[in-house]
Design a protein around this motif. Structure first.
Motif, PDB file in Angstrom:
ATOM      1  N   GLN A  27      26.982  45.086  61.950  1.00  0.00           N
ATOM      2  CA  GLN A  27      25.695  44.430  62.177  1.00  0.00           C
ATOM      3  C   GLN A  27      24.594  45.479  62.343  1.00  0.00           C
ATOM      4  O   GLN A  27      24.857  46.646  62.618  1.00  0.00           O
ATOM      5  CB  GLN A  27      25.762  43.557  63.425  1.00  0.00           C
ATOM      6  CG  GLN A  27      26.829  42.481  63.387  1.00  0.00           C
ATOM      7  CD  GLN A  27      26.585  41.442  62.299  1.00  0.00           C
ATOM      8  OE1 GLN A  27      25.461  40.946  62.146  1.00  0.00           O
ATOM      9  NE2 GLN A  27      27.617  41.128  61.542  1.00  0.00           N
ATOM     10  N   GLY A  28      23.359  45.047  62.199  1.00  0.00           N
ATOM     11  CA  GLY A  28      22.226  45.929  62.442  1.00  0.00           C
ATOM     12  C   GLY A  28      21.967  46.891  61.295  1.00  0.00           C
ATOM     13  O   GLY A  28      22.386  46.663  60.151  1.00  0.00           O
ATOM     14  N   GLN A  40      26.703  48.186  50.482  1.00  0.00           N
ATOM     15  CA  GLN A  40      26.930  47.535  51.774  1.00  0.00           C
ATOM     16  C   GLN A  40      26.033  48.110  52.877  1.00  0.00           C
ATOM     17  O   GLN A  40      26.168  47.730  54.037  1.00  0.00           O
ATOM     18  CB  GLN A  40      28.400  47.684  52.185  1.00  0.00           C
ATOM     19  CG  GLN A  40      29.389  47.096  51.196  1.00  0.00           C
ATOM     20  CD  GLN A  40      29.173  45.611  50.939  1.00  0.00           C
ATOM     21  OE1 GLN A  40      28.734  44.883  51.834  1.00  0.00           O
ATOM     22  NE2 GLN A  40      29.459  45.155  49.734  1.00  0.00           N
ATOM     23  N   SER A  41      25.135  49.022  52.505  1.00  0.00           N
ATOM     24  CA  SER A  41      24.211  49.622  53.458  1.00  0.00           C
ATOM     25  C   SER A  41      22.854  48.930  53.353  1.00  0.00           C
ATOM     26  O   SER A  41      22.539  48.305  52.342  1.00  0.00           O
ATOM     27  CB  SER A  41      24.068  51.120  53.184  1.00  0.00           C
ATOM     28  OG  SER A  41      25.328  51.779  53.237  1.00  0.00           O
ATOM     29  N   ASN A  42      22.034  49.073  54.387  1.00  0.00           N
ATOM     30  CA  ASN A  42      20.747  48.376  54.364  1.00  0.00           C
ATOM     31  C   ASN A  42      19.576  49.237  54.843  1.00  0.00           C
ATOM     32  O   ASN A  42      18.537  48.704  55.225  1.00  0.00           O
ATOM     33  CB  ASN A  42      20.812  47.086  55.191  1.00  0.00           C
ATOM     34  CG  ASN A  42      21.126  47.342  56.660  1.00  0.00           C
ATOM     35  OD1 ASN A  42      21.109  48.480  57.125  1.00  0.00           O
ATOM     36  ND2 ASN A  42      21.426  46.275  57.396  1.00  0.00           N
ATOM     37  N   MET A  43      19.747  50.564  54.801  1.00  0.00           N
ATOM     38  CA  MET A  43      18.696  51.440  55.300  1.00  0.00           C
ATOM     39  C   MET A  43      17.889  52.104  54.185  1.00  0.00           C
ATOM     40  O   MET A  43      17.065  52.981  54.447  1.00  0.00           O
ATOM     41  CB  MET A  43      19.286  52.488  56.246  1.00  0.00           C
ATOM     42  CG  MET A  43      19.875  51.888  57.516  1.00  0.00           C
ATOM     43  SD  MET A  43      20.550  53.101  58.666  1.00  0.00           S
ATOM     44  CE  MET A  43      19.073  53.976  59.170  1.00  0.00           C
ATOM     45  N   ASP A  54      22.616  51.808  63.620  1.00  0.00           N
ATOM     46  CA  ASP A  54      23.502  51.112  64.556  1.00  0.00           C
ATOM     47  C   ASP A  54      24.961  51.342  64.186  1.00  0.00           C
ATOM     48  O   ASP A  54      25.841  51.339  65.054  1.00  0.00           O
ATOM     49  CB  ASP A  54      23.204  49.609  64.531  1.00  0.00           C
ATOM     50  CG  ASP A  54      21.790  49.294  64.994  1.00  0.00           C
ATOM     51  OD1 ASP A  54      21.422  49.722  66.104  1.00  0.00           O
ATOM     52  OD2 ASP A  54      21.047  48.634  64.230  1.00  0.00           O
ATOM     53  N   PHE A  55      25.206  51.527  62.891  1.00  0.00           N
ATOM     54  CA  PHE A  55      26.572  51.764  62.405  1.00  0.00           C
ATOM     55  C   PHE A  55      26.490  52.733  61.234  1.00  0.00           C
ATOM     56  O   PHE A  55      25.939  52.398  60.189  1.00  0.00           O
ATOM     57  CB  PHE A  55      27.220  50.452  61.957  1.00  0.00           C
ATOM     58  CG  PHE A  55      28.676  50.576  61.567  1.00  0.00           C
ATOM     59  CD1 PHE A  55      29.680  50.389  62.510  1.00  0.00           C
ATOM     60  CD2 PHE A  55      29.041  50.881  60.264  1.00  0.00           C
ATOM     61  CE1 PHE A  55      31.024  50.503  62.159  1.00  0.00           C
ATOM     62  CE2 PHE A  55      30.382  50.983  59.898  1.00  0.00           C
ATOM     63  CZ  PHE A  55      31.375  50.794  60.849  1.00  0.00           C
ATOM     64  N   ALA A  98      39.655  43.855  61.700  1.00  0.00           N
ATOM     65  CA  ALA A  98      39.062  43.521  62.999  1.00  0.00           C
ATOM     66  C   ALA A  98      38.206  44.705  63.446  1.00  0.00           C
ATOM     67  O   ALA A  98      38.713  45.662  64.049  1.00  0.00           O
ATOM     68  CB  ALA A  98      40.155  43.238  64.016  1.00  0.00           C
ATOM     69  N   LEU A  99      36.929  44.660  63.121  1.00  0.00           N
ATOM     70  CA  LEU A  99      36.024  45.754  63.459  1.00  0.00           C
ATOM     71  C   LEU A  99      35.934  45.953  64.966  1.00  0.00           C
ATOM     72  O   LEU A  99      35.822  47.089  65.453  1.00  0.00           O
ATOM     73  CB  LEU A  99      34.630  45.472  62.882  1.00  0.00           C
ATOM     74  CG  LEU A  99      33.545  46.545  63.064  1.00  0.00           C
ATOM     75  CD1 LEU A  99      33.953  47.853  62.395  1.00  0.00           C
ATOM     76  CD2 LEU A  99      32.216  46.060  62.517  1.00  0.00           C
ATOM     77  N   ASP A 100      36.025  44.869  65.718  1.00  0.00           N
ATOM     78  CA  ASP A 100      35.880  44.971  67.171  1.00  0.00           C
ATOM     79  C   ASP A 100      37.111  45.590  67.845  1.00  0.00           C
ATOM     80  O   ASP A 100      37.110  45.826  69.058  1.00  0.00           O
ATOM     81  CB  ASP A 100      35.566  43.618  67.793  1.00  0.00           C
ATOM     82  CG  ASP A 100      36.617  42.550  67.477  1.00  0.00           C
ATOM     83  OD1 ASP A 100      37.610  42.874  66.778  1.00  0.00           O
ATOM     84  OD2 ASP A 100      36.464  41.412  67.917  1.00  0.00           O
ATOM     85  N   ALA A 101      38.164  45.873  67.071  1.00  0.00           N
ATOM     86  CA  ALA A 101      39.352  46.503  67.647  1.00  0.00           C
ATOM     87  C   ALA A 101      39.199  48.020  67.743  1.00  0.00           C
ATOM     88  O   ALA A 101      40.021  48.688  68.391  1.00  0.00           O
ATOM     89  CB  ALA A 101      40.590  46.170  66.801  1.00  0.00           C
ATOM     90  N   ILE A 102      38.181  48.577  67.102  1.00  0.00           N
ATOM     91  CA  ILE A 102      37.933  50.020  67.181  1.00  0.00           C
ATOM     92  C   ILE A 102      37.709  50.399  68.643  1.00  0.00           C
ATOM     93  O   ILE A 102      36.951  49.746  69.356  1.00  0.00           O
ATOM     94  CB  ILE A 102      36.724  50.432  66.331  1.00  0.00           C
ATOM     95  CG1 ILE A 102      37.041  50.259  64.842  1.00  0.00           C
ATOM     96  CG2 ILE A 102      36.338  51.874  66.616  1.00  0.00           C
ATOM     97  CD1 ILE A 102      35.861  50.517  63.935  1.00  0.00           C
TER      98      ILE A 102
END
Length: 231
Positions: free
Chosen positions: A25-26, A56-59, A106-107, A225-229
């Motif tokens: 996100q972000g 997949q990037s947004n910057m 952010d990522f 599962a990204l939140d498992a990092i």
């Protein structure tokens, strides 16, 4: 901030890196500092892996920011560099990354080339760049570079995974997660091999991506599962 490495060339680093960026996100950005096997286009050398990360990037980063060191032959980068009389330097890679907006994201994700000990020549390795970058962000931002390992699921992957884990830890880096990515469609005993890895690997398990006949970041992301990092 993460560095993605693999147990070997063609372990699926780009697929997994793209999927992780898709899930993030972000403000997010992906980098491929060194790439061989690039295509010569009217705009210069272009690498499909780097372009997949950009998708997949947004910057709004330029191609040169994402992939500053590109070689046309699909060979080891340090050998390709010898053919063009170019010297690869670990500090140069770090300096380039720090010149981008990476630290404001952010990522941010950096995809390696080959495995953890990718040679740069002159007794340097891409892992040296990761160590130097980690030291910089620790000193200046009180953060760490988290390493994510993509295990290419094929015969021999258990040994490759454990040796890579040992090398990462010996370098003082933190493996924050690993992904099992099936690269051999006909690998025997997938479940047993996966169970062995889950027992032996000490880092968090982020998921198993089965062999995909039509791989995409979106499809691979459904298995992760990204939140498992764990930093």
């Amino acid at each position: 901030m993460y560095f993605v490495t693999g147990t070997d060339t063609d372990s699926g680093k780009t697929l997994i890196s793209s999927a992780l960026l898709y899930l993030a996100q972000g403000n997010k950005c992906g980098f491929k500092p060194i790439a061989s096997g690039c295509e010569l286009t009217p705009d210069g050398l272009r690498n499909a892996d780097a372009q997949a990360l950009m998708a997949q990037s947004n910057m709004g980063l330029s191609y040169q920011q994402v992939n500053p060191i590109a070689f046309e032959p699909a060979i080891a980068p340090h050998i390709a560099a010898q053919h063009t009389a170019r010297v690869l330097d670990a500090k140069e890679v770090v300096a380039h990354l720090l010149s981008t907006p990476m630290l404001t994201a952010d990522f941010a994700l950096i995809e390696g080339a080959g495995g953890w000990r990718l040679p740069l020549g002159h007794n340097q390795y891409l892992s040296d760049s990761v160590k130097q970058l980690d030291a910089y962000v620790q000193h200046n931002h009180a953060e760490r570079i988290g390493v994510i390992l993509v295990v290419g699921m094929k015969l021999g992957c258990l040994n490759h995974a454990l040796l890579t884990l040992q090398a990462i830890e010996a370098d003082g880096l933190h493996l924050v997660g690993w992904v099992a990515n099936q690269v051999d469609a006909n690998m025997s005993e997938i479940a047993a091999n996966l169970a062995s890895l889950q027992q032996m690997m000490t880092a968090p398990y982020l998921g198993y991506v089965p062999y995909l006949s039509q791989p995409s970041a979106e499809r691979a992301a459904t298995y992760l599962a990204l939140d498992a990092i764990s930093l």
